[in-house]
Write a protein that holds these residues in place. Structure first.
Motif, PDB file in Angstrom:
ATOM      1  N   VAL A 195      -5.654 -12.433  -0.605  1.00 22.77           N
ATOM      2  CA  VAL A 195      -5.485 -12.365   0.847  1.00 22.77           C
ATOM      3  C   VAL A 195      -4.054 -11.921   1.117  1.00 22.77           C
ATOM      4  O   VAL A 195      -3.097 -12.633   0.762  1.00 22.77           O
ATOM      5  N   ALA A 196      -3.905 -10.729   1.710  1.00 23.95           N
ATOM      6  CA  ALA A 196      -2.581 -10.159   1.988  1.00 23.95           C
ATOM      7  C   ALA A 196      -2.407 -10.005   3.493  1.00 23.95           C
ATOM      8  O   ALA A 196      -3.335  -9.585   4.199  1.00 23.95           O
ATOM      9  N   ARG A 197      -1.224 -10.312   3.962  1.00 25.19           N
ATOM     10  CA  ARG A 197      -0.965 -10.275   5.402  1.00 25.19           C
ATOM     11  C   ARG A 197      -0.544  -8.895   5.886  1.00 25.19           C
ATOM     12  O   ARG A 197      -0.950  -8.449   6.950  1.00 25.19           O
ATOM     13  N   HIS A 198       0.272  -8.214   5.087  1.00 24.95           N
ATOM     14  CA  HIS A 198       0.855  -6.946   5.529  1.00 24.95           C
ATOM     15  C   HIS A 198       0.297  -5.772   4.723  1.00 24.95           C
ATOM     16  O   HIS A 198      -0.103  -5.932   3.566  1.00 24.95           O
ATOM     17  N   ASP A 199       0.306  -4.597   5.357  1.00 20.43           N
ATOM     18  CA  ASP A 199      -0.277  -3.417   4.713  1.00 20.43           C
ATOM     19  C   ASP A 199       0.412  -3.072   3.397  1.00 20.43           C
ATOM     20  O   ASP A 199      -0.248  -2.717   2.419  1.00 20.43           O
ATOM     21  N   HIS A 200       1.748  -3.162   3.363  1.00 21.26           N
ATOM     22  CA  HIS A 200       2.451  -2.810   2.126  1.00 21.26           C
ATOM     23  C   HIS A 200       2.130  -3.800   1.016  1.00 21.26           C
ATOM     24  O   HIS A 200       2.125  -3.436  -0.170  1.00 21.26           O
ATOM     25  N   GLN A 201       1.842  -5.047   1.367  1.00 23.28           N
ATOM     26  CA  GLN A 201       1.417  -6.022   0.366  1.00 23.28           C
ATOM     27  C   GLN A 201       0.035  -5.671  -0.177  1.00 23.28           C
ATOM     28  O   GLN A 201      -0.227  -5.813  -1.372  1.00 23.28           O
ATOM     29  N   LYS A 202      -0.848  -5.211   0.694  1.00 21.47           N
ATOM     30  CA  LYS A 202      -2.190  -4.819   0.269  1.00 21.47           C
ATOM     31  C   LYS A 202      -2.128  -3.649  -0.704  1.00 21.47           C
ATOM     32  O   LYS A 202      -2.862  -3.611  -1.697  1.00 21.47           O
ATOM     33  N   HIS A 258       3.125  -3.852 -18.847  1.00 21.61           N
ATOM     34  CA  HIS A 258       2.633  -3.316 -17.571  1.00 21.61           C
ATOM     35  C   HIS A 258       3.829  -2.881 -16.720  1.00 21.61           C
ATOM     36  O   HIS A 258       4.243  -3.605 -15.802  1.00 21.61           O
ATOM     37  N   PRO A 259       4.391  -1.696 -16.992  1.00 25.69           N
ATOM     38  CA  PRO A 259       5.575  -1.247 -16.265  1.00 25.69           C
ATOM     39  C   PRO A 259       5.366  -1.137 -14.758  1.00 25.69           C
ATOM     40  O   PRO A 259       6.345  -1.192 -13.995  1.00 25.69           O
ATOM     41  N   ASP A 260       4.121  -0.997 -14.310  1.00 21.93           N
ATOM     42  CA  ASP A 260       3.875  -0.861 -12.877  1.00 21.93           C
ATOM     43  C   ASP A 260       4.142  -2.157 -12.118  1.00 21.93           C
ATOM     44  O   ASP A 260       4.263  -2.139 -10.889  1.00 21.93           O
ATOM     45  N   VAL A 261       4.253  -3.282 -12.828  1.00 16.78           N
ATOM     46  CA  VAL A 261       4.520  -4.546 -12.144  1.00 16.78           C
ATOM     47  C   VAL A 261       5.855  -4.487 -11.407  1.00 16.78           C
ATOM     48  O   VAL A 261       5.955  -4.859 -10.231  1.00 16.78           O
ATOM     49  N   SER A 262       6.890  -4.015 -12.082  1.00 19.00           N
ATOM     50  CA  SER A 262       8.199  -3.936 -11.426  1.00 19.00           C
ATOM     51  C   SER A 262       8.181  -2.914 -10.295  1.00 19.00           C
ATOM     52  O   SER A 262       8.813  -3.116  -9.258  1.00 19.00           O
ATOM     53  N   ASP A 263       7.436  -1.833 -10.474  1.00 19.71           N
ATOM     54  CA  ASP A 263       7.336  -0.822  -9.411  1.00 19.71           C
ATOM     55  C   ASP A 263       6.687  -1.411  -8.164  1.00 19.71           C
ATOM     56  O   ASP A 263       7.050  -1.060  -7.037  1.00 19.71           O
ATOM     57  N   CYS A 264       5.700  -2.286  -8.364  1.00 13.81           N
ATOM     58  CA  CYS A 264       5.000  -2.896  -7.234  1.00 13.81           C
ATOM     59  C   CYS A 264       5.818  -3.986  -6.559  1.00 13.81           C
ATOM     60  O   CYS A 264       5.774  -4.147  -5.338  1.00 13.81           O
ATOM     61  N   LEU A 265       6.561  -4.758  -7.350  1.00 12.10           N
ATOM     62  CA  LEU A 265       7.280  -5.901  -6.796  1.00 12.10           C
ATOM     63  C   LEU A 265       8.622  -5.527  -6.185  1.00 12.10           C
ATOM     64  O   LEU A 265       8.994  -6.028  -5.124  1.00 12.10           O
ATOM     65  N   VAL A 266       9.386  -4.676  -6.860  1.00 18.29           N
ATOM     66  CA  VAL A 266      10.741  -4.363  -6.388  1.00 18.29           C
ATOM     67  C   VAL A 266      10.674  -3.264  -5.333  1.00 18.29           C
ATOM     68  O   VAL A 266      10.348  -2.120  -5.629  1.00 18.29           O
ATOM     69  N   THR A 267      10.993  -3.623  -4.111  1.00 18.03           N
ATOM     70  CA  THR A 267      10.967  -2.658  -3.011  1.00 18.03           C
ATOM     71  C   THR A 267      12.354  -2.204  -2.582  1.00 18.03           C
ATOM     72  O   THR A 267      12.499  -1.142  -1.985  1.00 18.03           O
ATOM     73  N   HIS A 268      13.370  -3.008  -2.870  1.00 21.21           N
ATOM     74  CA  HIS A 268      14.726  -2.669  -2.420  1.00 21.21           C
ATOM     75  C   HIS A 268      15.740  -3.105  -3.475  1.00 21.21           C
ATOM     76  O   HIS A 268      15.584  -4.148  -4.114  1.00 21.21           O
ATOM     77  N   GLY A 323      26.428  -5.331  -0.813  1.00 26.72           N
ATOM     78  CA  GLY A 323      25.429  -5.144   0.235  1.00 26.72           C
ATOM     79  C   GLY A 323      24.723  -6.437   0.582  1.00 26.72           C
ATOM     80  O   GLY A 323      23.574  -6.426   1.054  1.00 26.72           O
ATOM     81  N   VAL A 324      25.391  -7.568   0.378  1.00 24.17           N
ATOM     82  CA  VAL A 324      24.768  -8.881   0.482  1.00 24.17           C
ATOM     83  C   VAL A 324      24.126  -9.125   1.844  1.00 24.17           C
ATOM     84  O   VAL A 324      22.994  -9.630   1.933  1.00 24.17           O
ATOM     85  N   THR A 325      24.802  -8.765   2.929  1.00 25.77           N
ATOM     86  CA  THR A 325      24.269  -9.052   4.264  1.00 25.77           C
ATOM     87  C   THR A 325      22.979  -8.292   4.511  1.00 25.77           C
ATOM     88  O   THR A 325      21.965  -8.863   4.946  1.00 25.77           O
ATOM     89  N   GLU A 326      22.987  -7.007   4.205  1.00 30.33           N
ATOM     90  CA  GLU A 326      21.788  -6.193   4.401  1.00 30.33           C
ATOM     91  C   GLU A 326      20.673  -6.622   3.452  1.00 30.33           C
ATOM     92  O   GLU A 326      19.498  -6.636   3.825  1.00 30.33           O
ATOM     93  N   ALA A 327      21.039  -6.984   2.239  1.00 28.58           N
ATOM     94  CA  ALA A 327      20.029  -7.385   1.251  1.00 28.58           C
ATOM     95  C   ALA A 327      19.262  -8.619   1.710  1.00 28.58           C
ATOM     96  O   ALA A 327      18.026  -8.656   1.648  1.00 28.58           O
ATOM     97  N   PHE A 328      19.965  -9.642   2.180  1.00 28.31           N
ATOM     98  CA  PHE A 328      19.286 -10.853   2.615  1.00 28.31           C
ATOM     99  C   PHE A 328      18.505 -10.634   3.906  1.00 28.31           C
ATOM    100  O   PHE A 328      17.419 -11.208   4.088  1.00 28.31           O
ATOM    101  N   ALA A 329      19.025  -9.800   4.788  1.00 30.10           N
ATOM    102  CA  ALA A 329      18.280  -9.482   6.007  1.00 30.10           C
ATOM    103  C   ALA A 329      16.993  -8.742   5.661  1.00 30.10           C
ATOM    104  O   ALA A 329      15.930  -8.989   6.251  1.00 30.10           O
ATOM    105  N   ALA A 340      14.364 -11.114   4.165  1.00 33.76           N
ATOM    106  CA  ALA A 340      13.771 -12.020   5.148  1.00 33.76           C
ATOM    107  C   ALA A 340      12.743 -11.332   6.028  1.00 33.76           C
ATOM    108  O   ALA A 340      11.943 -12.000   6.693  1.00 33.76           O
ATOM    109  N   ASP A 341      12.726  -9.999   6.015  1.00 36.37           N
ATOM    110  CA  ASP A 341      11.842  -9.233   6.899  1.00 36.37           C
ATOM    111  C   ASP A 341      10.620  -8.751   6.123  1.00 36.37           C
ATOM    112  O   ASP A 341      10.507  -7.578   5.780  1.00 36.37           O
ATOM    113  N   ARG A 342       9.687  -9.663   5.842  1.00 39.74           N
ATOM    114  CA  ARG A 342       8.499  -9.302   5.067  1.00 39.74           C
ATOM    115  C   ARG A 342       7.656  -8.261   5.793  1.00 39.74           C
ATOM    116  O   ARG A 342       7.059  -7.386   5.171  1.00 39.74           O
ATOM    117  N   ALA A 343       7.601  -8.349   7.116  1.00 36.45           N
ATOM    118  CA  ALA A 343       6.802  -7.387   7.876  1.00 36.45           C
ATOM    119  C   ALA A 343       7.389  -5.988   7.800  1.00 36.45           C
ATOM    120  O   ALA A 343       6.680  -4.995   8.001  1.00 36.45           O
TER     121      ALA A 343
END
Length: 311
Positions: A175-182, A272-282, A288-294, A297-300
């Motif tokens: 069950v996924a909430r957001h399109d990018h998660q799906k 399964h190298p695709d695991v990191s490709d799927c999980l790491v988005t940024h 860049g600490v401030t932008e990274a945490f912001a 926090a923005d899953r949507a």
């Protein structure tokens, strides 16, 4: 050296001394943000220490390692069985109760080093910690190949659970909430065919609503594995009891051979190298600490796992 601490409920980059405490000195290469970091920052739970409990790096003799951040006395029954999180001397987690890995260097106990298998890129090895959480959750819920499995939640831990299930050749729905998660879940082998009557439901959210959904989807006498951590009071509705499900919480991971969860997690990443490709988005540098945490926090907004490239 550069390091991230929390001041007035905000993560900030500071110049701090290179650690000289007892242990193995690690040059950090990769450190990632956990959802619990965001919750603990908001609650003012961190003291005056470097944060970050998902990290990997290089020893002074050149070994590429991931680090189990949970330490133990090494002498009690829980430590002997690999359950450091239940150490009789008390719980200690690097990056939560003491200095962690969002820094250029950190010192850690030798027992907490997990040497990476040949061929695994240390730059993605901070993912081993959340994958180990997922592996332990599946073990706790006694998931078997013959089980029909549903994962509720497609954040980092839910997707890591999916990756672990696929690696074990166990089919599952999610069950996924957001399109990018799906999209990420589909790449990790998830199905989306919900009909209830699952043998096992893995709740990777940890809310009253997700527990209610788990109860609706589980078959009578089934098993609900709770890997999502709740930061508020949980409520169970009366209907939860009707099916007599087992509710099996899970926290941390087993830290001893031959059941060391970090070892299986590392092999999932290697095979399964695709695991990191799927999980790491940024990815961000430490400054860049401030932008990274912001972003984290923005899953949507598209974030799944946000990683600091330290070296």
């Amino acid at each position: 050296m550069k390091a991230i601490k929390v001041i007035d409920k905000k993560p900030v980059l500071l110049d701090v001394p290179v650690p000289k405490t007892e242990g193995v000195k690690i040059k950090v290469v990769s450190s990632s943000i956990c959802g619990s970091d965001i919750h603990m920052i908001a609650q003012g739970a961190f003291g005056d220490h470097v944060i970050g409990h998902e990290f990997s790096g290089l020893t002074e003799d050149g070994r590429a390692v991931a680090i189990e951040p949970v330490t133990g006395c090494g002498q009690c029954g829980s430590c002997d069985e690999g359950h450091r999180i239940h150490c009789e001397a008390g719980l200690f987690v690097m990056g939560v109760l003491g200095d962690g890995g969002m820094a250029e260097y950190v010192t850690v106990p030798a027992a907490n080093l997990v040497v990476l298998p040949t061929g695994l890129d240390v730059r993605i090895a901070s993912l081993i910690e959340p994958l180990a959480v997922a592996v332990h959750g599946l073990d706790r819920a006694r998931v078997r190949e013959s089980d029909r499995v549903l994962v509720i939640g497609a954040g980092p831990i839910g997707l890591a659970t999916g990756a672990a299930l696929r690696s074990r050749k166990i089919s599952y729905d999610i069950v996924a909430r957001h399109d990018h998660q799906k999209v990420a879940a589909e790449k990790l082998g998830a199905g989306f065919h919900y009909d209830g009557h699952y043998d096992v439901v893995i709740d990777a959210v940890g809310s009253s609503a997700s527990l209610q959904q788990s109860a609706e989807m589980i078959k009578p006498l089934g098993r609900i594995g709770l890997v999502g951590i709740s930061w508020i009071h949980l409520e169970l509705e009366q209907g939860f009891y009707a099916k007599e499900p087992e509710l099996i919480p899970s926290l941390g991971y087993n830290c001893s051979y031959p059941n060391r969860n970090f070892d299986e997690a590392a092999m999932i990443l290697l095979r399964h190298p695709d695991v990191s490709d799927c999980l790491v988005t940024h990815r961000f540098p430490l400054d860049g600490v401030t932008e990274a945490f912001a972003t984290a926090a923005d899953r949507a907004g598209g974030a799944i796992k946000v990683v600091f490239d330290v070296a």
